[in-house]
Design a protein around this motif. Structure first.
Motif, PDB file in Angstrom:
ATOM      1  N   GLY A 344      66.657  31.310  48.693  1.00  0.00           N
ATOM      2  CA  GLY A 344      65.528  30.381  48.568  1.00  0.00           C
ATOM      3  C   GLY A 344      64.510  30.769  47.513  1.00  0.00           C
ATOM      4  O   GLY A 344      63.818  29.909  46.975  1.00  0.00           O
ATOM      5  N   SER A 345      64.418  32.073  47.181  1.00  0.00           N
ATOM      6  CA  SER A 345      63.415  32.512  46.208  1.00  0.00           C
ATOM      7  C   SER A 345      63.942  32.326  44.796  1.00  0.00           C
ATOM      8  O   SER A 345      65.029  32.822  44.448  1.00  0.00           O
ATOM      9  CB  SER A 345      63.073  33.990  46.442  1.00  0.00           C
ATOM     10  OG  SER A 345      62.285  34.484  45.385  1.00  0.00           O
ATOM     11  N   ILE A 346      63.169  31.617  43.947  1.00  0.00           N
ATOM     12  CA  ILE A 346      63.609  31.431  42.554  1.00  0.00           C
ATOM     13  C   ILE A 346      63.241  32.640  41.690  1.00  0.00           C
ATOM     14  O   ILE A 346      63.651  32.733  40.543  1.00  0.00           O
ATOM     15  CB  ILE A 346      63.014  30.141  41.944  1.00  0.00           C
ATOM     16  CG1 ILE A 346      61.474  30.188  41.963  1.00  0.00           C
ATOM     17  CG2 ILE A 346      63.544  28.911  42.636  1.00  0.00           C
ATOM     18  CD1 ILE A 346      60.824  29.057  41.199  1.00  0.00           C
ATOM     19  N   VAL A 347      62.478  33.586  42.260  1.00  0.00           N
ATOM     20  CA  VAL A 347      62.098  34.784  41.508  1.00  0.00           C
ATOM     21  C   VAL A 347      63.248  35.779  41.482  1.00  0.00           C
ATOM     22  O   VAL A 347      63.628  36.288  40.423  1.00  0.00           O
ATOM     23  CB  VAL A 347      60.843  35.442  42.128  1.00  0.00           C
ATOM     24  CG1 VAL A 347      60.470  36.723  41.375  1.00  0.00           C
ATOM     25  CG2 VAL A 347      59.684  34.467  42.140  1.00  0.00           C
ATOM     26  N   ASP A 348      63.833  36.078  42.661  1.00  0.00           N
ATOM     27  CA  ASP A 348      64.902  37.086  42.725  1.00  0.00           C
ATOM     28  C   ASP A 348      66.110  36.622  43.551  1.00  0.00           C
ATOM     29  O   ASP A 348      67.012  37.400  43.817  1.00  0.00           O
ATOM     30  CB  ASP A 348      64.365  38.394  43.307  1.00  0.00           C
ATOM     31  CG  ASP A 348      63.613  38.183  44.619  1.00  0.00           C
ATOM     32  OD1 ASP A 348      63.781  37.114  45.228  1.00  0.00           O
ATOM     33  OD2 ASP A 348      62.858  39.086  45.031  1.00  0.00           O
ATOM     34  N   ARG A 349      66.108  35.332  43.934  1.00  0.00           N
ATOM     35  CA  ARG A 349      67.220  34.738  44.693  1.00  0.00           C
ATOM     36  C   ARG A 349      67.526  35.458  46.004  1.00  0.00           C
ATOM     37  O   ARG A 349      68.657  35.433  46.497  1.00  0.00           O
ATOM     38  CB  ARG A 349      68.500  34.665  43.831  1.00  0.00           C
ATOM     39  CG  ARG A 349      68.463  33.550  42.816  1.00  0.00           C
ATOM     40  CD  ARG A 349      68.275  32.204  43.482  1.00  0.00           C
ATOM     41  NE  ARG A 349      68.069  31.108  42.532  1.00  0.00           N
ATOM     42  CZ  ARG A 349      67.615  29.918  42.849  1.00  0.00           C
ATOM     43  NH1 ARG A 349      67.272  29.680  44.105  1.00  0.00           N
ATOM     44  NH2 ARG A 349      67.471  28.976  41.958  1.00  0.00           N
ATOM     45  N   ARG A 350      66.525  36.053  46.595  1.00  0.00           N
ATOM     46  CA  ARG A 350      66.713  36.598  47.944  1.00  0.00           C
ATOM     47  C   ARG A 350      66.516  35.486  48.966  1.00  0.00           C
ATOM     48  O   ARG A 350      65.825  34.504  48.701  1.00  0.00           O
ATOM     49  CB  ARG A 350      65.712  37.731  48.208  1.00  0.00           C
ATOM     50  CG  ARG A 350      65.984  38.959  47.378  1.00  0.00           C
ATOM     51  CD  ARG A 350      65.082  40.098  47.792  1.00  0.00           C
ATOM     52  NE  ARG A 350      65.155  41.194  46.852  1.00  0.00           N
ATOM     53  CZ  ARG A 350      64.370  42.264  46.904  1.00  0.00           C
ATOM     54  NH1 ARG A 350      63.457  42.367  47.859  1.00  0.00           N
ATOM     55  NH2 ARG A 350      64.486  43.227  46.028  1.00  0.00           N
ATOM     56  N   SER A 351      67.126  35.673  50.121  1.00  0.00           N
ATOM     57  CA  SER A 351      67.041  34.669  51.190  1.00  0.00           C
ATOM     58  C   SER A 351      65.837  34.948  52.088  1.00  0.00           C
ATOM     59  O   SER A 351      65.282  36.051  52.086  1.00  0.00           O
ATOM     60  CB  SER A 351      68.326  34.692  52.024  1.00  0.00           C
ATOM     61  OG  SER A 351      69.463  34.584  51.190  1.00  0.00           O
ATOM     62  N   THR A 352      65.450  33.953  52.866  1.00  0.00           N
ATOM     63  CA  THR A 352      64.353  34.097  53.826  1.00  0.00           C
ATOM     64  C   THR A 352      64.905  34.066  55.246  1.00  0.00           C
ATOM     65  O   THR A 352      65.613  33.122  55.611  1.00  0.00           O
ATOM     66  CB  THR A 352      63.321  32.963  53.650  1.00  0.00           C
ATOM     67  OG1 THR A 352      62.813  32.990  52.315  1.00  0.00           O
ATOM     68  CG2 THR A 352      62.176  33.115  54.639  1.00  0.00           C
ATOM     69  N   SER A 353      64.612  35.104  56.027  1.00  0.00           N
ATOM     70  CA  SER A 353      65.008  35.146  57.446  1.00  0.00           C
ATOM     71  C   SER A 353      63.886  34.570  58.295  1.00  0.00           C
ATOM     72  O   SER A 353      62.711  34.778  57.992  1.00  0.00           O
ATOM     73  CB  SER A 353      65.250  36.587  57.908  1.00  0.00           C
ATOM     74  OG  SER A 353      66.351  37.145  57.257  1.00  0.00           O
ATOM     75  N   GLY A 354      64.268  33.879  59.347  1.00  0.00           N
ATOM     76  CA  GLY A 354      63.279  33.399  60.309  1.00  0.00           C
ATOM     77  C   GLY A 354      63.838  33.530  61.711  1.00  0.00           C
ATOM     78  O   GLY A 354      65.019  33.264  61.938  1.00  0.00           O
ATOM     79  N   TYR A 355      63.027  34.002  62.626  1.00  0.00           N
ATOM     80  CA  TYR A 355      63.468  34.028  64.028  1.00  0.00           C
ATOM     81  C   TYR A 355      62.264  33.839  64.933  1.00  0.00           C
ATOM     82  O   TYR A 355      61.117  34.075  64.544  1.00  0.00           O
ATOM     83  CB  TYR A 355      64.204  35.327  64.379  1.00  0.00           C
ATOM     84  CG  TYR A 355      63.382  36.578  64.311  1.00  0.00           C
ATOM     85  CD1 TYR A 355      62.475  36.910  65.326  1.00  0.00           C
ATOM     86  CD2 TYR A 355      63.511  37.470  63.248  1.00  0.00           C
ATOM     87  CE1 TYR A 355      61.722  38.070  65.267  1.00  0.00           C
ATOM     88  CE2 TYR A 355      62.760  38.632  63.179  1.00  0.00           C
ATOM     89  CZ  TYR A 355      61.867  38.928  64.196  1.00  0.00           C
ATOM     90  OH  TYR A 355      61.125  40.069  64.139  1.00  0.00           O
ATOM     91  N   CYS A 356      62.534  33.378  66.137  1.00  0.00           N
ATOM     92  CA  CYS A 356      61.496  33.306  67.174  1.00  0.00           C
ATOM     93  C   CYS A 356      62.156  33.603  68.511  1.00  0.00           C
ATOM     94  O   CYS A 356      63.345  33.331  68.696  1.00  0.00           O
ATOM     95  CB  CYS A 356      60.805  31.940  67.183  1.00  0.00           C
ATOM     96  SG  CYS A 356      61.914  30.537  67.404  1.00  0.00           S
TER      97      CYS A 356
END
Length: 492
Positions: A344-356
């Motif tokens: 998701g990040s256009i800066v370094d193409r790392r992904s975003t984790s989400g949990y609840c």
């Protein structure tokens, strides 16, 4: 000054040769109630701890403070078990800590003329401002509470509990000088209040109402937690009280990049604003992703970053009193939802984790965080999010085990990626998973042991989606409803 004398904080001595002295000053504050009215005027003598030298007048400084997550777990326990919640405040808490090091301090401003020249205060007790004060206070408090037969929690070291032979429990959690008591051993809770009052100067604040800037209200439907006053103060300070409300905290598909050095503006103001929003997200999971996004650019904010922050403020204007609602549901089942936004990040193409995670149907913990490494597939990104989610519910399980409130059924984890579920259950897609080998074995071990039951959930029902990306109002509102967020101040 009377409190300092009564406590035997220091003795007046002549400064020994080759010893350095720590300065001090008076700090005056106004304590406010939850509604903003003045509670009292306060004066406190504070040591200038920044002049201390490591190894000479201080050693270790670490002292634990209660996790806000632990407090939410206790709230869910209390509302499902119909336990009372009491709050205590320790007056001049740091003055109770015993100093191990030799510390000399200047005489308090305004009192120098009463003593001879070269006279200083040799500190016997810790004082606000000293680097080791929090540690000295917590060590003293821990010794006292353990003397009464309480056990220190291992999942959260600021939680102490005592089980009775009848199967009842008394629980205490401390955040510096604020104490919350709960449990079903009512006699023990009253005894504990009396014992603490013998050791320290305690102010009984009654039922839990205002704690760390959070407002608590208990009524027939459950317990509401919000930061309405904090939100209104923030909007007032930023001049946004009269702004037009936004429907969502962040626009869908918005991508931010660091600003170029020549167009970075108002860095300190940006950092202060985002810091305020980070604290607000303790009761507002609906802004967790947007705050996580803007906090990645603390050192290089530009106009677009300020626009994203103002969008969050405009969203808060629409419902400043929205917060968490803890309802009694008659069970303490642990559930978690995990999701990831791949690359998701256009800066370094790392992904975003989400949990609840939920305890007894009440939201207790959540997180939105950019992953540490680049994922080579969406399944890998989801897999890392699942590992984080399992770590979180294992920690919650430890708390409930210590309090003897754990249900025998396995913990449920919901994921909307079938490939990640398949990898977790079977040794398939081996070539794709060589680089997540540790996570794979960790997850499979918990599933094989029967601790976790992993279930597929359609994307449109995936609650954790709000922690990984910006959504439209049509997608956002139903998911926020599932997080059990309510605005008790909204007109009926």
């Amino acid at each position: 000054m009377n409190a300092l004398r009564k406590n035997g904080t220091w003795e007046i001595v002549e400064l020994p040769k080759e010893n350095k002295v720590v300065g001090c000053k008076w700090v005056f504050t106004i304590k406010s109630k939850a509604d903003g009215s003045v509670e009292r005027y306060k004066a406190r003598l504070v040591a200038k701890g920044f002049t201390q030298t490591y190894g000479i007048d201080y050693q270790e400084t670490f002292a634990p403070v209660a996790k806000i997550n632990s407090i939410r777990v206790l709230l869910s326990l209390a509302v499902n078990s119909n336990w009372p919640l009491h709050q205590l405040d320790v007056k001049n808490a740091f003055l109770n800590g015993d100093l191990e090091e030799e510390v000399f301090m200047n005489l308090p401003p305004g009192f120098e003329e009463r003593f001879e020249a070269r006279k200083v205060c040799k500190l016997k007790k810790s004082l606000y401002g000293l680097k080791q004060s929090p540690r000295a206070w917590f060590e003293r408090f821990g010794k006292v509470i353990k003397r009464y037969g309480y056990t220190q929690g291992q999942a959260d070291h600021t939680m102490f509990y005592k089980h009775s032979k009848e199967g009842k429990v008394a629980i205490l959690i401390v955040y510096v000088d604020d104490i919350v008591l709960t449990g079903d051993s009512y006699d023990e809770l009253e005894k504990l209040k009396g014992r603490l009052a013998e050791e320290f100067e305690i102010k009984d604040l009654g039922t839990l109402k205002y704690f760390l800037g959070m407002e608590f209200a208990r009524f027939k439907e459950g317990i509401s937690v919000n930061q309405r006053k904090y939100v209104l103060d923030l909007l007032n300070e930023t001049g946004m009280l009269g702004c037009k409300p936004a429907e969502t905290p962040i626009e869908p598909n918005v991508k931010l990049q660091p600003a170029k050095a020549e167009i970075v503006k108002d860095r300190e103001r940006y950092q202060r604003l985002v810091g305020r929003l980070i604290y607000l997200s303790h009761t507002r999971p609906d802004i967790a992703f947007s705050v996580s996004m803007v906090s990645q650019f603390m050192h290089s904010p530009g106009a677009e970053h300020f626009e994203a922050v103002y969008r969050i403020l405009r969203y808060l204007k629409g419902a400043p009193g929205r917060g968490l609602l803890f309802k009694p549901r008659g069970h303490l089942q642990i559930e978690a939802y995990t999701d990831a936004d791949w690359a998701g990040s256009i800066v370094d193409r790392r992904s975003t984790s989400g949990y609840c995670s939920f305890v007894g149907g009440n939201l207790v913990t959540w997180r939105s965080k950019k992953q540490n490494v680049v994922a080579r597939s969406s399944a890998e990104a989801e897999f890392r999010a699942v590992a984080h989610g399992i770590c979180e519910i294992m920690w919650i399980r430890r708390i409930l085990e210590e309090l003897k409130s754990l249900e025998s059924s396995p913990m449920k984890l919901y994921c909307d990626n079938k490939a990640a579920i398949s990898i977790a259950h079977n040794p398939v897609l081996h070539d794709c998973t060589k680089h997540v080998e540790v996570d794979k074995h960790f997850i499979k071990e918990k599933i094989d042991n029967g601790l976790v039951c992993m279930t597929y959930i359609p994307t449109e029902e995936q609650v954790a989606d709000v922690f990984t990306k910006g959504l439209t109002k049509k997608q956002f509102d139903p998911l926020i409803g599932k997080l059990a967020m309510e605005d008790i101040f909204r007109p009926a």
